[in-house]
Motif scaffolding. Structure first.
Motif, PDB file in Angstrom:
ATOM      1  N   CYS A  50       8.358  -6.030  -3.106  1.00  0.00           N
ATOM      2  CA  CYS A  50       7.412  -7.129  -3.308  1.00  0.00           C
ATOM      3  C   CYS A  50       7.341  -7.476  -4.796  1.00  0.00           C
ATOM      4  N   CYS A  70       3.207  -6.850  -5.851  1.00  0.00           N
ATOM      5  CA  CYS A  70       2.616  -5.525  -5.969  1.00  0.00           C
ATOM      6  C   CYS A  70       3.651  -4.409  -6.021  1.00  0.00           C
ATOM      7  N   CYS A  99       4.973  -9.385   2.395  1.00  0.00           N
ATOM      8  CA  CYS A  99       4.534  -8.045   2.014  1.00  0.00           C
ATOM      9  C   CYS A  99       3.300  -7.675   2.838  1.00  0.00           C
ATOM     10  N   ALA A 112       1.203  -5.449   2.292  1.00  0.00           N
ATOM     11  CA  ALA A 112       0.088  -5.014   1.429  1.00  0.00           C
ATOM     12  C   ALA A 112      -0.684  -6.185   0.842  1.00  0.00           C
ATOM     13  N   CYS A 113       0.024  -7.176   0.271  1.00  0.00           N
ATOM     14  CA  CYS A 113      -0.660  -8.286  -0.402  1.00  0.00           C
ATOM     15  C   CYS A 113      -0.378  -9.648   0.210  1.00  0.00           C
TER      16      CYS A 113
HETATM   17 ZN   LIG Z   1       2.893  -7.048  -2.182  1.00  0.00          ZN
END
Ligand SMILES: [Zn+2]
Length: 174
Positions: free
Chosen positions: A139, A142, A153, A155-156
């Motif tokens: 990513c 992040c 991604c 996560a983000c």
């Molecule tokens: Zn990310």
């Protein structure tokens, strides 16, 4: 004198008789064998198999001095599936139409040649393209490792990839 003459005549007649019996016997055996082979072939199934022409030969019978010679043509085939080799007697027209190394479909019945259809078999198939190893992408926001089959991604939520971000960063800095 008369007795000797009769004896010679009898011996000559006997000789001719024996020769005639032998000739007729050989003829009869040949014809009988031919009929036996013919009827045995008739009892066999007609098969068509992928085959290869291995070798050809011709055999000339009779003396070469006069025109009373006859030529016999033979072609040896090898079946592709079980590597079985068999020689068949063929007509001259079939003989001249076949070349060693020809591949195709052979049709036969017992020892009887029925035909050969030439098929150009493709060479070995090209190897399949190598499967490239799929790696995860990083990513760009992040720096998390994202599975290759995920567009964003987890996560983000960014879809910006690290490599693409680096390129964009260099371009904006210049
Ligand atoms: Zn990310």
């Amino acid at each position: 004198m008369h007795v000797l003459f009769t004896l010679m005549f009898t011996l000559a007649s006997l000789f001719i008789f024996v020769v005639a019996v032998l000739v007729i016997g050989v003829f009869a055996v040949t014809i009988f064998k031919g009929i036996a082979q013919w009827s045995s072939n008739n009892a066999q199934p007609v098969l068509t198999v992928p085959a290869l022409v291995v070798t050809k030969r011709q055999h000339v019978s009779g003396s070469g001095h006069d025109s009373s010679t006859s030529t016999w043509y033979y072609v040896t085939f090898e079946t592709v599936t079980d590597d079985l080799r068999q020689e068949f007697s063929v007509r001259s027209v079939d003989y001249s139409g076949l070349a060693e190394g020809d591949t195709g479909d052979l049709t036969y019945q017992g020892t009887r040649y029925k035909g050969f259809i030439r098929v150009r078999r493709p060479a070995a198939a090209p190897p399949p393209p190598p499967v490239l190893p799929v790696s995860n992408w990083t990513c760009g926001y992040c720096a998390a490792s994202v599975p290759h089959n995920s567009p964003q991604c987890p996560a983000c939520g960014s879809s910006q990839r690290a490599a693409a971000l680096a390129t964009t960063g260099t371009a904006s800095a210049a």
